[in-house]
Motif scaffolding. Structure first.
Motif: not given
Ligand code: SF4
Ligand code: SF4
Lengths: 457, 389
Positions: B37, B75, B77-78, B102, B240-241, B338, B340-341, B344
């Motif tokens: 991030c 998330c 993405f993570l 986060c 988000s991402i 995404v 589970y974020c 956001h």
């Molecule tokens: S801020 Fe949201 S999209 Fe970004 S890493 Fe954390 S949970 Fe994932």
């Protein structure tokens, strides 16, 4: 011929009922305060703000707890539906969504408590105290309530460093000062909001009270190491709410309640009485937040001889003796009483030798394999239930890793049970029970493995 | 020997094979630092001649290894980043810097250290609020970070080098803004898809090389005649991402151009410069805590004000988006996240209130960071486009 009814599998502590009743009183107190025109704040549990607010004469109620109460009484669903209709994504924390629905309903009723609200409800707040501790939900949720209430939101910051970074030279003192200054800024804000000065003597009482309550809770948990385990986690959870969500209750009353609980548990230990009315076949730990709406499930497990002798959530901090005489600033005293150097906590928890090993692990890898597992060893746990929650990221994110560490370091197996804090449908009791049955073989197997390795249980 | 490619083609090549340049540089003895991030301070890496390399996931690759270490309620993405780490795709990294983006992002740093075990690691516990105490805390944390990097490289980070690094990163910020200026005309000179490729490319190579790439892209885009066509909708994309072109590709495949964004593989890290202050770390702390506008931070009108004014509060939090909407002449906003974020997710109702109040139509899309999940969203976007045009 008369057949005697088999007693229930869980052996409840009598002292728990009085403590549980205190939480109802907290909500009644909130409503009463509001009716009398006294200030009421909605607060996130974090351990710092409640004593400060109470010392300033503010009644506190806890939406996190209130949402679980709604779930336990089966009234959360309409609130969840309302939250969705308000445009909140459904993956967000179940506590938050229940609270959003509740708030939206309040707006509809022109600020009045919804008649369907259990325990008398939560009155309209004059302030929302959010927290940067534990999870993002607990400050983003209150921030998002701005669309329902004209109450300001204050977020209490607290440090949440990585382990290695916590050991960096100077980091501890910086974190302490951060907390002191942060809480002082909160007090300044409160003074402005309420138009009155902070009562520092009252804080000594309310803040000191928290420490006293925690000290009894700690002592009770020490007793729980006995075989058979004298207190099941069900009673821990029922009672713990009085400590965590005590609101404006006189801390002395809660302290007394836990003192009574200590006596009762001690009595059980002396007489070899267990927290379940069945032979204790397996000693377990529950990791993660409790399934508030389905606690009856523990009865079914107790029937099989499963005794949850310890748990991870809300475990009391080890009481500390610290010489506060050199600190004259009341806020500094308040913070230093609770915020410890990592090295000191490790040394008290593990003894100097093992603490040294843990610190070496942290310095080398940034993490420790053994840290945080002490209770599993101390309570001689056969198996661990990991409660992975659909809508709570924070308490679920590390559970899978924990599963590996438990097996690697202590040869203790764990069982993943999926569920949610609010959403009953996320939990499948029949499947969980089936998995529990097969898990017994795994626990038996690892008992042998530990024995072969010469481990003490 | 063939001429090395330039401009958009080069950006696309890097986008498709991100690690190639990092591997070459590593061969030459450079240190490559992964970061997650946009909160780890890149200027400090550059000041010590470390190559910052942003860690991304891969929504086209199924998550198979990470499930064992991170439950699927987190998330994706993570989880995908961790999955790639576990599959040894980030083995060339000399270190990793994470920050408190986060909760799950913070947890990931510990899980990564336990499982992927990149040689160096550092975590910056970026505060959540803009309180004065938080700024002081961030400053202290950056001092620790600087020290950790110095110990890692065995070199001192001089003020001069840090100032130089700030200048070159500010230059990058200015070039990205210049690139975004080219999205203002109708039709925009560069598409949303191409923009993501360029931004992802510059987050994969050293900053000076990124600046060169940006300059090439800017002149190419200005001169080319085959850019995007005029469409009925000009959209602002918030969320988000978004580290894959799949979503903008789907949107731009319809009657819309994505002309502006507020995402972190887009404009978010680049729209404010770092001020070169007397004490250099002050400026960096201020920038990384206060200037970057991501929902992970609790922002409010005036945290000392005891009155609450919801609309004014929204104004403080989101007015930059109405500026974007006005300056890039957008007629709709797509909010994406995404699943589970949380950071956001909680902002969605408030942001929609704000946009509604301004009369700007918006739609919220949630996806699980897989390509397949985007197909059903197409119908919703199509419906939205019909309404706004
Ligand atoms: S801020 Fe949201 S999209 Fe970004 S890493 Fe954390 S949970 Fe994932
Ligand atoms: S810790 Fe979990 S349950 Fe508690 S508020 Fe945060 S997301 Fe909700």
């Amino acid at each position: 011929m008369t057949t005697e009814a088999k007693p229930r599998a869980l052996n409840r502590l009598q002292s728990m009922y009085a403590l549980r009743a205190e939480v109802d009183k907290m909500y009644e107190g909130g409503v009463e305060a509001s009716e009398e025109g006294r200030p009421v704040a909605w607060v996130m549990l974090e351990g710092w703000s409640n004593a400060i607010l109470n010392a300033m004469g503010v009644n506190t109620v806890f939406p996190e707890n209130y949402s679980s109460l709604c779930a336990a009484q089966g009234v959360a669903t309409p609130f969840l539906e309302r939250s969705e209709a308000e445009g909140y994504p459904t993956h967000l924390c179940g506590y938050a969504r229940t609270c959003v629905g509740y708030s939206s309903r309040m707006v509809e009723l022109d600020g009045k408590i919804p008649p369907e609200a259990p325990a008398g409800g939560m009155p309209k707040p004059i302030l929302l105290v959010a927290s940067g501790e534990v999870c993002d939900a607990r400050f983003k949720w209150f921030q998002s309530l701005g669309r329902f209430f004209d109450a300001p939101v204050w977020t209490i910051e607290s440090p949440y460093p990585g382990l290695r970074e916590r050991l960096t030279e100077g980091a501890h003192e910086r974190n302490v000062n951060f907390l002191i200054n942060e809480l002082k800024a909160f007090v300044a804000f409160l003074e402005k909001l309420l138009g009155k000065k902070m009562d520092w003597d009252a804080l000594e009482h309310t803040g000191g009270g928290t420490n006293e309550i925690n000290r009894w809770r700690w002592e009770i948990n020490e007793l729980r190491k006995a075989r058979p385990g004298p207190m099941n986690t069900r009673d821990f959870w029922s009672a713990v709410t009085a400590a965590l969500f005590r609101g404006a209750a006189n801390p002395d009353v809660i302290t007394k309640g836990f003192e009574r609980m200590y006596d009762e548990v001690k009595e059980r230990v002396n007489n070899g009485i267990a927290g379940i009315n069945r032979p204790e076949k397996y000693r377990l730990s529950f990791e993660g937040l409790p399934p508030w709406h389905s606690l009856g499930f523990l009865e079914q497990l107790a029937e099989r001889g499963w005794n949850f002798v310890i748990e991870s959530a809300y475990r009391p901090p080890r009481p500390i003796t610290i010489d506060l005489s050199k600190y004259s600033d009341p806020m500094e005293r308040y913070v230093r009483r609770r915020y410890r150097r990592l090295e000191d906590s490790l040394e008290e928890d593990y003894g100097p030798e093992e603490a040294g090993l843990i610190i070496d692990e942290i310095l080398c890898d940034g993490v420790s394999r053994r840290m945080g597992l002490r209770h599993i060893r101390d309570y001689q746990v056969d198996g661990v239930v990991l409660h992975v929650l659909l809508t709570c990221r924070s308490t679920s994110a590390g559970l899978n890793l924990l599963q590996h560490r438990l097996l690697d370091v202590l040869k203790v197996p764990s069982l993943v049970i999926e569920g949610d804090i609010i959403d009953v449908s996320a939990f499948n009791p029949a499947e969980a029970l089936r998995n529990a049955e097969t898990f017994e073989e795994t626990m038996d197997h690892y008992r042998k493995v530990r024995k072969e390795l010469g481990m003490p249980w | 020997m063939a001429e090395p490619s330039k401009g958009l083609l080069r950006a696309q090549e890097i986008y498709q094979d991100r690690s190639q340049r990092a591997l070459e540089l590593r061969e030459q003895g450079k240190k490559i630092m992964g970061y997650l991030c946009i909160y780890p301070v890149l200027e400090m890496m550059t000041a010590l001649d470390i190559v910052p390399y942003r860690i991304f996931g891969d929504m086209r690759e199924p998550i198979t290894r990470a499930d064992a270490y991170m439950p699927s309620v987190n998330c994706p993405f993570l989880r995908s980043c961790l999955d790639l780490g576990l599959k040894e795709k980030y083995d060339f990294l000399d270190g990793i810097v994470t920050s408190h983006i986060c909760d799950v992002g913070s947890s990931l740093s510990g899980i990564w250290n336990y499982t992927v075990r990149t040689p160096f690691s550092h975590h910056i516990d970026t505060p959540h609020t803009l309180h004065e105490t938080s700024l002081k805390q961030e400053r202290g944390l950056l001092e620790d970070y600087r020290k950790a990097l110095e110990d890692f490289t065995g070199h001192k980070m001089t003020t001069e080098n840090l100032k130089k690094a700030i200048r070159v990163h500010n230059e990058q910020r200015a070039l990205v803004r210049e690139l975004y200026e080219l999205k203002k005309p109708d039709p925009p000179l560069i598409s949303g898809v191409e923009t993501i490729r360029v931004i992802k490319a510059i987050q994969s190579i050293p900053v000076d090389e990124g600046n060169e790439l940006l300059r090439d892209v800017i002149s190419e885009v200005k001169e080319r005649g085959d850019g995007p066509q005029t469409k009925s909708a000009r959209l602002l994309l918030w969320g988000s991402i978004l580290d894959d072109t799949a979503l903008p590709e789907m949107i731009e495949g319809l009657d819309a151009n994505v002309v502006m964004d507020d995402t972190c593989v887009g404009s978010r890290p680049y729209f404010n410069d770092v001020e070169v202050t007397g004490d250099v770390i002050d400026g960096l702390a201020r920038h990384y805590l206060m200037d970057i506008k991501c929902p992970r931070t609790f922002r409010t009108r005036d945290y000392n004000d005891v009155r609450k004014d919801y609309m004014k509060d929204l104004e403080v939090r989101f007015s930059y988006l109405s500026d974007y909407a006005r300056d890039w002449k957008t007629n709709g906003v797509i909010l994406e996240s995404v699943r589970y974020c949380d950071t956001h997710g909680y902002d969605v109702p408030g942001l929609r209130d704000y946009l509604d109040n301004l009369g700007i139509p918006s739609i919220y899309l949630e996806h699980d960071y897989t390509e397949g999940a985007l197909a059903p969203l197409r119908t919703r976007v199509q419906g939205f486009l019909e309404i706004i045009s």
